[in-house]
Design a protein around this motif. Structure first.
Motif, PDB file in Angstrom:
ATOM      1  N   ARG A   1       3.400 -18.521 -43.479  1.00 14.01           N
ATOM      2  CA  ARG A   1       3.535 -19.913 -43.268  1.00 14.01           C
ATOM      3  C   ARG A   1       2.610 -20.758 -44.257  1.00 14.01           C
ATOM      4  NH1 ARG A   1       5.705 -21.386 -38.251  1.00 14.01           N
ATOM      5  NH2 ARG A   1       6.234 -19.590 -37.121  1.00 14.01           N
ATOM      6  N   CYS A   2       2.944 -21.803 -44.423  1.00 15.32           N
ATOM      7  CA  CYS A   2       2.047 -22.871 -45.178  1.00 15.32           C
ATOM      8  C   CYS A   2       0.665 -22.966 -44.593  1.00 15.32           C
ATOM      9  CB  CYS A   2       2.580 -24.395 -45.610  1.00 15.32           C
ATOM     10  SG  CYS A   2       1.527 -25.378 -46.165  1.00 15.32           S
ATOM     11  N   PHE A   3      -0.393 -22.834 -45.070  1.00 12.37           N
ATOM     12  CA  PHE A   3      -1.758 -23.069 -44.692  1.00 12.37           C
ATOM     13  C   PHE A   3      -2.082 -24.513 -44.214  1.00 12.37           C
ATOM     14  CE2 PHE A   3      -6.500 -22.319 -44.294  1.00 12.37           C
ATOM     15  CZ  PHE A   3      -6.350 -21.155 -43.852  1.00 12.37           C
ATOM     16  N   GLY A   4      -1.273 -25.170 -44.889  1.00  7.47           N
ATOM     17  CA  GLY A   4      -1.495 -26.566 -44.505  1.00  7.47           C
ATOM     18  C   GLY A   4      -0.863 -27.389 -43.576  1.00  7.47           C
ATOM     19  N   CYS A   5       0.532 -26.876 -43.316  1.00  6.35           N
ATOM     20  CA  CYS A   5       1.055 -27.506 -42.245  1.00  6.35           C
ATOM     21  C   CYS A   5       1.521 -26.414 -41.053  1.00  6.35           C
ATOM     22  CB  CYS A   5       2.105 -28.469 -42.908  1.00  6.35           C
ATOM     23  SG  CYS A   5       3.511 -27.610 -43.609  1.00  6.35           S
ATOM     24  N   GLY A   6       1.681 -25.493 -41.358  1.00  4.97           N
ATOM     25  CA  GLY A   6       2.409 -24.575 -40.503  1.00  4.97           C
ATOM     26  C   GLY A   6       3.735 -24.032 -40.880  1.00  4.97           C
ATOM     27  N   ALA A   7       4.375 -24.896 -41.907  1.00  7.02           N
ATOM     28  CA  ALA A   7       5.821 -24.527 -41.879  1.00  7.02           C
ATOM     29  C   ALA A   7       6.040 -23.023 -42.454  1.00  7.02           C
ATOM     30  CB  ALA A   7       6.484 -25.461 -42.769  1.00  7.02           C
ATOM     31  N   ILE A   8       7.266 -22.648 -42.306  1.00  5.44           N
ATOM     32  CA  ILE A   8       7.491 -21.249 -42.832  1.00  5.44           C
ATOM     33  C   ILE A   8       7.909 -21.574 -44.035  1.00  5.44           C
ATOM     34  CG2 ILE A   8       9.387 -19.535 -42.555  1.00  5.44           C
ATOM     35  CD1 ILE A   8       9.398 -19.862 -39.522  1.00  5.44           C
ATOM     36  N   LEU A   9       7.387 -20.761 -45.160  1.00  6.70           N
ATOM     37  CA  LEU A   9       7.508 -20.999 -46.510  1.00  6.70           C
ATOM     38  C   LEU A   9       8.882 -20.400 -46.865  1.00  6.70           C
ATOM     39  CD1 LEU A   9       4.158 -19.776 -47.754  1.00  6.70           C
ATOM     40  CD2 LEU A   9       4.898 -21.969 -47.444  1.00  6.70           C
ATOM     41  N   GLN A  10       9.327 -21.099 -47.791  1.00  7.25           N
ATOM     42  CA  GLN A  10      10.981 -20.624 -48.107  1.00  7.25           C
ATOM     43  C   GLN A  10      11.045 -21.283 -49.769  1.00  7.25           C
ATOM     44  OE1 GLN A  10      13.415 -23.062 -48.817  1.00  7.25           O
ATOM     45  NE2 GLN A  10      12.165 -25.001 -48.288  1.00  7.25           N
ATOM     46  N   SER A  11      11.792 -20.608 -50.590  1.00 10.85           N
ATOM     47  CA  SER A  11      11.789 -21.239 -51.913  1.00 10.85           C
ATOM     48  C   SER A  11      13.440 -21.584 -52.111  1.00 10.85           C
ATOM     49  CB  SER A  11      11.405 -19.948 -52.869  1.00 10.85           C
ATOM     50  OG  SER A  11      12.023 -18.942 -52.560  1.00 10.85           O
ATOM     51  N   ASP A  12      14.106 -22.056 -51.058  1.00 12.54           N
ATOM     52  CA  ASP A  12      15.660 -22.184 -51.444  1.00 12.54           C
ATOM     53  C   ASP A  12      15.816 -23.636 -51.506  1.00 12.54           C
ATOM     54  OD1 ASP A  12      16.270 -19.462 -51.308  1.00 12.54           O
ATOM     55  OD2 ASP A  12      16.335 -19.574 -49.072  1.00 12.54           O
ATOM     56  N   ASP A  13      15.247 -24.540 -50.560  1.00 12.76           N
ATOM     57  CA  ASP A  13      15.649 -25.968 -50.745  1.00 12.76           C
ATOM     58  C   ASP A  13      14.354 -26.684 -50.786  1.00 12.76           C
ATOM     59  OD1 ASP A  13      16.435 -28.254 -50.215  1.00 12.76           O
ATOM     60  OD2 ASP A  13      17.895 -27.631 -48.672  1.00 12.76           O
TER      61      ASP A  13
ATOM     62  N   VAL B 115       8.461 -23.634 -51.557  1.00 15.21           N
ATOM     63  CA  VAL B 115       7.388 -23.340 -52.786  1.00 15.21           C
ATOM     64  C   VAL B 115       8.205 -22.714 -53.770  1.00 15.21           C
ATOM     65  CG1 VAL B 115       5.127 -23.050 -51.612  1.00 15.21           C
ATOM     66  CG2 VAL B 115       7.040 -21.140 -51.679  1.00 15.21           C
ATOM     67  N   GLN B 116       7.918 -22.876 -55.026  1.00 14.13           N
ATOM     68  CA  GLN B 116       8.724 -22.191 -56.161  1.00 14.13           C
ATOM     69  C   GLN B 116       8.784 -20.796 -55.896  1.00 14.13           C
ATOM     70  OE1 GLN B 116       6.922 -23.865 -59.592  1.00 14.13           O
ATOM     71  NE2 GLN B 116       8.460 -25.457 -59.646  1.00 14.13           N
ATOM     72  N   ALA B 117       7.575 -20.231 -55.498  1.00  9.81           N
ATOM     73  CA  ALA B 117       7.743 -18.796 -55.179  1.00  9.81           C
ATOM     74  C   ALA B 117       6.667 -18.185 -54.395  1.00  9.81           C
ATOM     75  CB  ALA B 117       7.448 -17.920 -56.590  1.00  9.81           C
ATOM     76  N   ILE B 118       7.152 -17.531 -53.390  1.00 10.96           N
ATOM     77  CA  ILE B 118       6.365 -17.188 -52.375  1.00 10.96           C
ATOM     78  C   ILE B 118       5.387 -15.959 -52.753  1.00 10.96           C
ATOM     79  CG2 ILE B 118       6.152 -16.226 -49.929  1.00 10.96           C
ATOM     80  CD1 ILE B 118       8.845 -17.393 -49.409  1.00 10.96           C
ATOM     81  N   LYS B 119       3.774 -16.265 -52.771  1.00 11.56           N
ATOM     82  CA  LYS B 119       2.988 -15.317 -53.197  1.00 11.56           C
ATOM     83  C   LYS B 119       2.381 -14.511 -52.014  1.00 11.56           C
ATOM     84  CE  LYS B 119       2.722 -17.484 -57.633  1.00 11.56           C
ATOM     85  NZ  LYS B 119       1.732 -18.431 -58.443  1.00 11.56           N
ATOM     86  N   GLU B 120       1.506 -13.869 -52.130  1.00 12.30           N
ATOM     87  CA  GLU B 120       0.994 -13.078 -51.270  1.00 12.30           C
ATOM     88  C   GLU B 120      -0.417 -13.541 -50.992  1.00 12.30           C
ATOM     89  OE1 GLU B 120       2.113 -10.850 -49.097  1.00 12.30           O
ATOM     90  OE2 GLU B 120       4.057 -11.372 -50.320  1.00 12.30           O
ATOM     91  N   ASP B 121      -0.946 -14.635 -51.461  1.00  4.80           N
ATOM     92  CA  ASP B 121      -2.371 -15.341 -51.610  1.00  4.80           C
ATOM     93  C   ASP B 121      -2.710 -15.574 -49.949  1.00  4.80           C
ATOM     94  OD1 ASP B 121      -1.749 -17.220 -54.474  1.00  4.80           O
ATOM     95  OD2 ASP B 121      -2.437 -15.148 -54.147  1.00  4.80           O
ATOM     96  N   LYS B 122      -3.820 -15.518 -49.767  1.00  7.01           N
ATOM     97  CA  LYS B 122      -4.134 -15.784 -48.237  1.00  7.01           C
ATOM     98  C   LYS B 122      -3.828 -17.127 -47.971  1.00  7.01           C
ATOM     99  CE  LYS B 122      -7.656 -12.218 -47.532  1.00  7.01           C
ATOM    100  NZ  LYS B 122      -8.914 -11.774 -47.159  1.00  7.01           N
ATOM    101  N   GLU B 123      -4.117 -18.199 -48.878  1.00  2.02           N
ATOM    102  CA  GLU B 123      -4.152 -19.603 -48.549  1.00  2.02           C
ATOM    103  C   GLU B 123      -2.847 -20.103 -49.500  1.00  2.02           C
ATOM    104  OE1 GLU B 123      -7.711 -21.276 -49.252  1.00  2.02           O
ATOM    105  OE2 GLU B 123      -8.735 -20.066 -47.683  1.00  2.02           O
TER     106      GLU B 123
END
Length: 335
Positions: free
Chosen positions: A4-16, A23-31
């Motif tokens: 999830r996005c650390f700022g708004c809680g949305a599930i991260l995706q790179s499709d649309d 996000v352009q690419a989903i990384k394993e960063d904590k934030e």
């Protein structure tokens, strides 16, 4: 694995990129912040994707199924617009701390003990039992330590869920707690005057037992003025510093405009002292009753703004009459 996005809680995706969590690419960063939150944090760009009332209902119903401590946040400057039955009824079975935020907006002479007594009375009159009541300012950090002590005392190894209407300062309060009790100096949770900025729950590990502070979307109050206007007017309507009350002596057949949002007219009766508690960016204008309609017709969006020219077509006005006792102090509240 769902991230999830650390700022708004949305599930991260790179499709649309036109949907939440992009996000352009989903990384394993904590934030990891989605594009929307990144632009909000770094460029103050108004978010185009917002949580809806239905999103809030879904999230809060899910929260109620959890065995957690609930922190219900209300806005001291808009109490009647943020302490609403729809939310109260959902929380009756839970352990609740009532937190009244934005104490910094009230005049410095305002007594905290009197506020707590009044909040206690407001809870008792609707038979709403809370475990504790706190008055805080998330922007100034007032009484944050006292609140944290109560949370530690009452949570009993549970997660702590922050709930409330949009714009009461849930995300700001969590940021204040994080900056006070962790090494971070930044606002990690996205904040904005736009209702619906938080899209889903944001779970932030915080306690030594691995339990979390949990931010939730804010319920959008469809009866409030903000719901009737466009975002460009929000900064003028919402106060961001201590309110300086202004008192006018109003005589019969006189009116007071609060920008183009409200007009209060004394139709008949004794002269009254009319004290205004509004953002200093709103124009207070006195006139005679006979000129009210002319001013609406010619000055709306000009002298009387907000609403702006772009908002005039979407704004609708209601007319209500009040009978007040001139010998006692009474409030007229515009949510």
């Amino acid at each position: 694995m769902i991230k999830r996005c650390f700022g708004c809680g949305a599930i991260l995706q790179s499709d649309d990129e036109h949907k939440s969590g992009y996000v352009q690419a989903i990384k394993e960063d904590k934030e990891t912040f989605c594009k929307r939150c990144f632009r909000l944090k770094n460029y103050n760009e108004l978010p185009k994707i917002l949580a809806t009332k239905e999103d809030y209902e879904r999230v809060v119903d899910n929260v109620l199924e959890k065995n957690g401590l609930v922190v219900l946040i209300v806005d001291l400057f808009d109490f009647s617009g943020s302490f609403i039955p729809q939310m109260i009824n959902k929380l009756r079975p839970k352990n609740v701390i009532l937190v009244a935020n934005k104490y910094d907006l009230l005049p410095k002479s305002t007594n905290v003990s009197n506020i707590v007594k009044w909040l206690t009375y407001m809870c008792n009159r609707i038979f709403f039992k809370v475990d504790a009541i706190h008055v805080v300012s998330s922007s100034k950090g007032y009484y944050i330590d006292d609140l944290m002590n109560t949370i530690d005392l009452l949570r009993s190894g549970k997660d702590v869920y922050f709930v409330g209407c949009a714009n009461v300062g849930k995300s700001s309060l969590i940021n204040a707690l994080l900056k006070r009790f962790t090494p971070t100096t930044k606002n990690l949770v996205s904040t904005s005057v736009i209702p619906g900025t938080t899209l889903d729950i944001i779970k932030i590990p915080f306690f030594e037992d691995n339990k979390a502070l949990v931010d939730t979307p804010g319920l959008i109050n469809s009866n409030g003025i903000l719901d009737k206007l466009l975002p460009q007017s929000y900064d003028k309507i919402l106060p961001f510093k201590e309110i300086k009350p202004i008192t006018y002596q109003i005589i019969k057949e006189n009116s007071v405009f609060v920008s183009g949002l409200v007009c209060v007219s004394l139709i008949e009766g004794e002269n009254v002292a009319f004290t205004c508690y509004f953002s200093d960016k709103l124009v207070i204008h006195r006139t005679k009753n006979e000129k009210v309609q002319e001013l609406f017709n010619t000055q709306l969006g000009k002298l009387l703004t907000p609403p702006t020219i772009e908002e005039i077509d979407i704004v609708k006005y209601d007319t209500k009459e009040y009978v007040i006792n001139a010998k006692t102090k009474q409030d007229i509240v515009f949510s």
